[in-house]
Design an enzyme around this catalytic site. Structure first.
Site, mmCIF file in Angstrom:
data_model
loop_
_atom_site.group_PDB
_atom_site.id
_atom_site.type_symbol
_atom_site.label_atom_id
_atom_site.label_comp_id
_atom_site.label_asym_id
_atom_site.label_seq_id
_atom_site.Cartn_x
_atom_site.Cartn_y
_atom_site.Cartn_z
ATOM 1 N N ARG A 128 0.447 -1.456 -0.399
ATOM 2 C CA ARG A 128 0.112 -0.067 0.013
ATOM 3 C C ARG A 128 0.750 1.171 -0.183
ATOM 4 O O ARG A 128 0.349 2.293 -0.485
ATOM 5 C CB ARG A 128 -1.180 -0.086 0.764
ATOM 6 C CG ARG A 128 -2.373 -1.046 0.877
ATOM 7 C CD ARG A 128 -3.619 -0.465 2.034
ATOM 8 N NE ARG A 128 -3.145 -1.093 3.391
ATOM 9 C CZ ARG A 128 -3.250 -2.699 3.263
ATOM 10 N NH1 ARG A 128 -3.959 -3.131 2.810
ATOM 11 N NH2 ARG A 128 -3.114 -2.116 4.834
ATOM 12 N N TYR A 165 0.318 4.587 -2.308
ATOM 13 C CA TYR A 165 0.247 5.720 -1.572
ATOM 14 C C TYR A 165 1.162 6.964 -2.961
ATOM 15 O O TYR A 165 0.759 7.697 -3.038
ATOM 16 C CB TYR A 165 0.522 6.052 -0.334
ATOM 17 C CG TYR A 165 -0.323 5.060 0.283
ATOM 18 C CD1 TYR A 165 -1.739 4.452 0.132
ATOM 19 C CD2 TYR A 165 -0.681 5.023 1.525
ATOM 20 C CE1 TYR A 165 -2.859 4.225 0.420
ATOM 21 C CE2 TYR A 165 -0.669 3.949 2.641
ATOM 22 C CZ TYR A 165 -2.453 3.754 1.944
ATOM 23 O OH TYR A 165 -3.320 3.014 2.988
ATOM 24 N N TYR A 189 -12.807 9.513 0.672
ATOM 25 C CA TYR A 189 -14.296 9.768 1.664
ATOM 26 C C TYR A 189 -13.903 9.502 3.050
ATOM 27 O O TYR A 189 -12.753 9.995 3.456
ATOM 28 C CB TYR A 189 -15.037 8.116 1.645
ATOM 29 C CG TYR A 189 -14.287 7.522 1.477
ATOM 30 C CD1 TYR A 189 -12.847 6.041 1.670
ATOM 31 C CD2 TYR A 189 -14.813 6.723 3.513
ATOM 32 C CE1 TYR A 189 -12.810 5.224 2.459
ATOM 33 C CE2 TYR A 189 -13.837 5.640 4.445
ATOM 34 C CZ TYR A 189 -12.884 5.024 3.655
ATOM 35 O OH TYR A 189 -12.025 3.931 4.620
#
Ligand code: SAM
Length: 261
Positions: free
Chosen positions: A64, A68, A90
């Site tokens: 991840r 990123y 979100y």
């Protein structure tokens, strides 16, 4: 010259977006979005048909942290090209979210204007749905894996909120979920910290559609092993013991007060 702003959509589709976030989305030259699912992405598209999704940077098995870095680079490239860039996320863009913070820091370090605007996070929904006031007993928040990887001081007389419980203990930082073996170790850790095995914990998922209800599943700590934990699950651990009065401090305060009389 270029600029960057990070805004949040809140948790519930269409219901939580702030006037500020909407305005930034409408007025940006280029909008990037990293949101919870495809429906939300479609909804952003209604505001900005040209929104660019950051989702393709994710992949199973890819770290991840690498995804990123690529997301930040994609946004920064447009800032450097002189555009007014808006990143849409979100929830709250700054709550348990690395990309917005790092993008802002990077943009600022290169001399660009960069800002973040608050949004409604999962935490905010949790307090409302579960009728918890974080001020009543205090409230500790940890990323579940971080709690496993580092020595922390837990206070079982406060609420404990564990984020990303669905990937608790994932050292590879690339899985989309961990299983019973990882969870057993987390339970062991909590028991060592003073939480009984039969202590009731709650798997919480805020409603993301206006027609849906929040998920609030109460299970004993021991049953967490087989609980249905997802990427959007947050674990709520209520206090397991009463707050202990600090008699020494109370005495000092009493003495102080009487000396002031
Ligand atoms: N920035 C988001 C916010 O403001 O809530 C949080 C992003 S963080 C990377 C992802 C974690 O947030 C999940 O693992 C879970 O702990 C929590 N989360 C995300 N969606 C949620 C939901 N619908 N209900 C409860 N917690 C949620």
């Amino acid at each position: 010259s270029g600029s960057f702003v990070a805004v949040g959509l809140g948790m519930m589709l269409g219901a939580h977006i702030t006037a500020r976030a909407r305005s930034e989305i409408e007025h940006a030259d280029i909008v990037f979005a990293l949101v919870s699912d495809a429906i939300v992405e479609c909804w952003v598209q209604e505001m900005r048909a040209d929104v660019r999704s950051l989702q393709p940077f994710y992949a199973e098995g890819k770290r991840r942290t690498q995804s990123y870095r690529e997301m930040i680079e994609a946004m920064l490239a447009e800032v450097r090209a002189g555009h007014r860039v808006c990143g849409v996320f979100y929830g709250h863009p700054g709550v348990f979210a690395q990309v917005p913070h790092h993008a802002i820091a990077q943009a600022r370090s290169e001399g660009f204007n960069a800002e973040m605007h608050a949004g409604i996070s999962a935490e905010d929904c949790l307090y409302a749905d579960m009728a918890i006031d974080p001020g009543t007993y205090g409230c500790q928040h940890y990323e579940a894996s971080q709690l496993m990887f580092y020595h922390r001081r837990l206070d079982p007389s406060a609420y404990l909120i564990l984020w990303q419980i669905g990937v608790a203990g994932d050292r590879s930082v690339s899985r989309f979920g961990t299983g019973p073996a990882h969870r057993r170790l987390l339970i062991e850790l909590l028991v060592d910290e003073g939480y009984p095995l039969d202590h009731e914990v709650i798997v919480y998922e805020a409603a993301t559609l206006p027609i849906a209800e929040p998920r609030m599943e109460r299970v004993p700590l021991s049953a967490l092993v087989d609980a249905d934990l997802r990427i959007q699950s947050t674990l709520v651990v209520p206090p397991a013991r009463p707050m202990a009065r600090n008699e020494a401090m109370l005495e000092k305060l009493a003495r102080l007060e009487s000396s002031l009389d």
